[in-house]
Design an enzyme around this catalytic site. Structure first.
Site, PDB file in Angstrom:
ATOM      1  N   SER A 144    -107.094 -22.269  67.314  1.00 54.78           N
ATOM      2  CA  SER A 144    -108.524 -22.195  67.030  1.00 54.78           C
ATOM      3  C   SER A 144    -108.769 -22.620  65.579  1.00 54.78           C
ATOM      4  O   SER A 144    -108.054 -23.467  65.050  1.00 54.78           O
ATOM      5  CB  SER A 144    -109.035 -20.775  67.312  1.00 54.78           C
ATOM      6  OG  SER A 144    -110.428 -20.686  67.086  1.00 54.78           O
ATOM      7  N   TYR A 172    -118.857 -27.694  67.125  1.00 49.94           N
ATOM      8  CA  TYR A 172    -117.423 -27.527  66.847  1.00 49.94           C
ATOM      9  C   TYR A 172    -117.073 -26.041  66.751  1.00 49.94           C
ATOM     10  O   TYR A 172    -116.080 -25.589  67.331  1.00 49.94           O
ATOM     11  CB  TYR A 172    -117.042 -28.232  65.546  1.00 49.94           C
ATOM     12  CG  TYR A 172    -115.595 -27.994  65.163  1.00 49.94           C
ATOM     13  CD1 TYR A 172    -114.555 -28.576  65.883  1.00 49.94           C
ATOM     14  CD2 TYR A 172    -115.271 -27.169  64.088  1.00 49.94           C
ATOM     15  CE1 TYR A 172    -113.230 -28.354  65.545  1.00 49.94           C
ATOM     16  CE2 TYR A 172    -113.943 -26.938  63.732  1.00 49.94           C
ATOM     17  CZ  TYR A 172    -112.932 -27.534  64.469  1.00 49.94           C
ATOM     18  OH  TYR A 172    -111.611 -27.292  64.139  1.00 49.94           O
ATOM     19  N   LYS A 176    -114.439 -23.723  69.080  1.00 46.21           N
ATOM     20  CA  LYS A 176    -113.339 -22.909  68.541  1.00 46.21           C
ATOM     21  C   LYS A 176    -113.507 -21.439  68.926  1.00 46.21           C
ATOM     22  O   LYS A 176    -112.510 -20.729  69.113  1.00 46.21           O
ATOM     23  CB  LYS A 176    -113.276 -23.073  67.028  1.00 46.21           C
ATOM     24  CG  LYS A 176    -112.900 -24.479  66.572  1.00 46.21           C
ATOM     25  CD  LYS A 176    -111.436 -24.810  66.841  1.00 46.21           C
ATOM     26  CE  LYS A 176    -111.174 -25.636  68.043  1.00 46.21           C
ATOM     27  NZ  LYS A 176    -109.735 -25.941  68.253  1.00 46.21           N
TER      28      LYS A 176
END
Length: 303
Positions: A144, A172, A176
């Protein structure tokens, strides 16, 4: 006592698959696994880059990795890659879900999902599910980012984000966050597999520049290259992944990052956000991901 790659145990007889191993964190992860005796499969979408990485890894370690063609933004490619591995092997001990894209311009995957969440989460979700019969009591490392802290939730609409609502950095962060929600939920649904996570802190890789390059923003790409002068090396950034992949006696759900404010330094166990550890959000994302990919990792575990 500070952990380093010298503390990785002998991995002779162990088999690992690392996604995105042609450069950066994935390359460094594969290199150390090879150095410590593991049989390593490197999976990436560009056959030429994969071949070059394999040559470099062989030269660096004296041991040759196996090459797997894998495009995480294409679920049919994920299926073919998993089939190739399954036809050749009956066991996989370590899966490092490392590959990813960052802050790309608006794009869709082959299957119509937003590129970042489609690659970073859905591709790895499907790959893990299709490889689950080989993992049995193996270990899955989901990579992550500390950027997951910027996201408070992942909605079903984020999987097929529209161009009008798209913002590259928030998306983004959501991808994650999705990685960690998946990591925790995999541990709950498949207790025979050790599901752990890691993040590299701020590491110097090509990932930061890839998004601007895809958008044709050459100046921004060069600026990212300059910022990387202040980052730790890719080898240092890979240490949390290697710790998560090889350290004995880790409980499922362990999350590993750098020790100095999670930006750099030796790996240590860190805390994911409350949103990342929310079981209700994780269950929702799991169900949406099953519907999107046609794969349920919890149903592919051998009895």
């Amino acid at each position: 006592m500070t952990w380093s790659t010298a503390d990785i145990p002998d991995l002779t007889g162990r088999r690992a698959l690392v996604t995105g191993a042609t450069s950066g964190l994935g390359y460094e992860t594969a290199k150390e696994l090879l150095r410590h005796g593991a049989e390593v499969l490197i999976a990436a979408r560009n056959p030429q880059k994969t071949s070059q990485a394999a040559r470099d890894l062989t030269e660096a370690t004296g041991r040759e990795p196996v090459q797997i063609e894998l495009d995480l933004a294409d679920l049919s490619s994920v299926q073919r890659a998993a089939a190739q591995v399954s036809e050749s092997y009956d066991r996989l001990d370590i899966l490092v879900n490392n590959a990813g894209v960052m802050a790309t311009p608006y794009r869709l995957t082959i299957d119509g999902f937003e590129l970042q969440i489609g690659t970073n989460h859905l591709g790895h979700f499907a790959l893990t599910g299709r490889l689950m019969p080989l993992l049995r009591e193996g270990r899955v490392v989901t990579v992550s980012s500390f950027m997951h802290k910027s996201a408070s939730s992942v909605q079903e609409a984020d999987l097929r984000q529209s161009a009008s609502n798209y913002s590259k950095w928030p998306q983004y962060s959501k991808s994650k966050l999705a990685n960690l929600l998946f990591m925790f939920e995999l541990g709950r649904r498949v207790p025979s597999v050790l599901s752990v996570g890691a993040h590299p802190g701020y590491a110097s890789t090509h990932l930061q520049a890839a998004g601007p390059e895809l958008a044709g923003a050459k100046l921004t790409a060069k600026l990212w290259a300059g910022f990387n002068l202040f980052a730790q090396s890719a080898a240092a950034g890979a240490q949390p992944s290697l710790y998560a992949a090889t350290q004995a006696d880790l409980p499922t759900g362990t999350y590993v990052g750098p020790s100095f404010f999670e930006y750099r330094g030796a790996p240590k166990v860190v805390q994911a956000t409350r949103a990342a550890q929310d079981p209700e959000r994780a269950q929702q994302l799991w169900d949406w991901s099953v519907e999107a990919t046609g794969v349920d990792p919890a149903l592919t575990v051998p009895s």
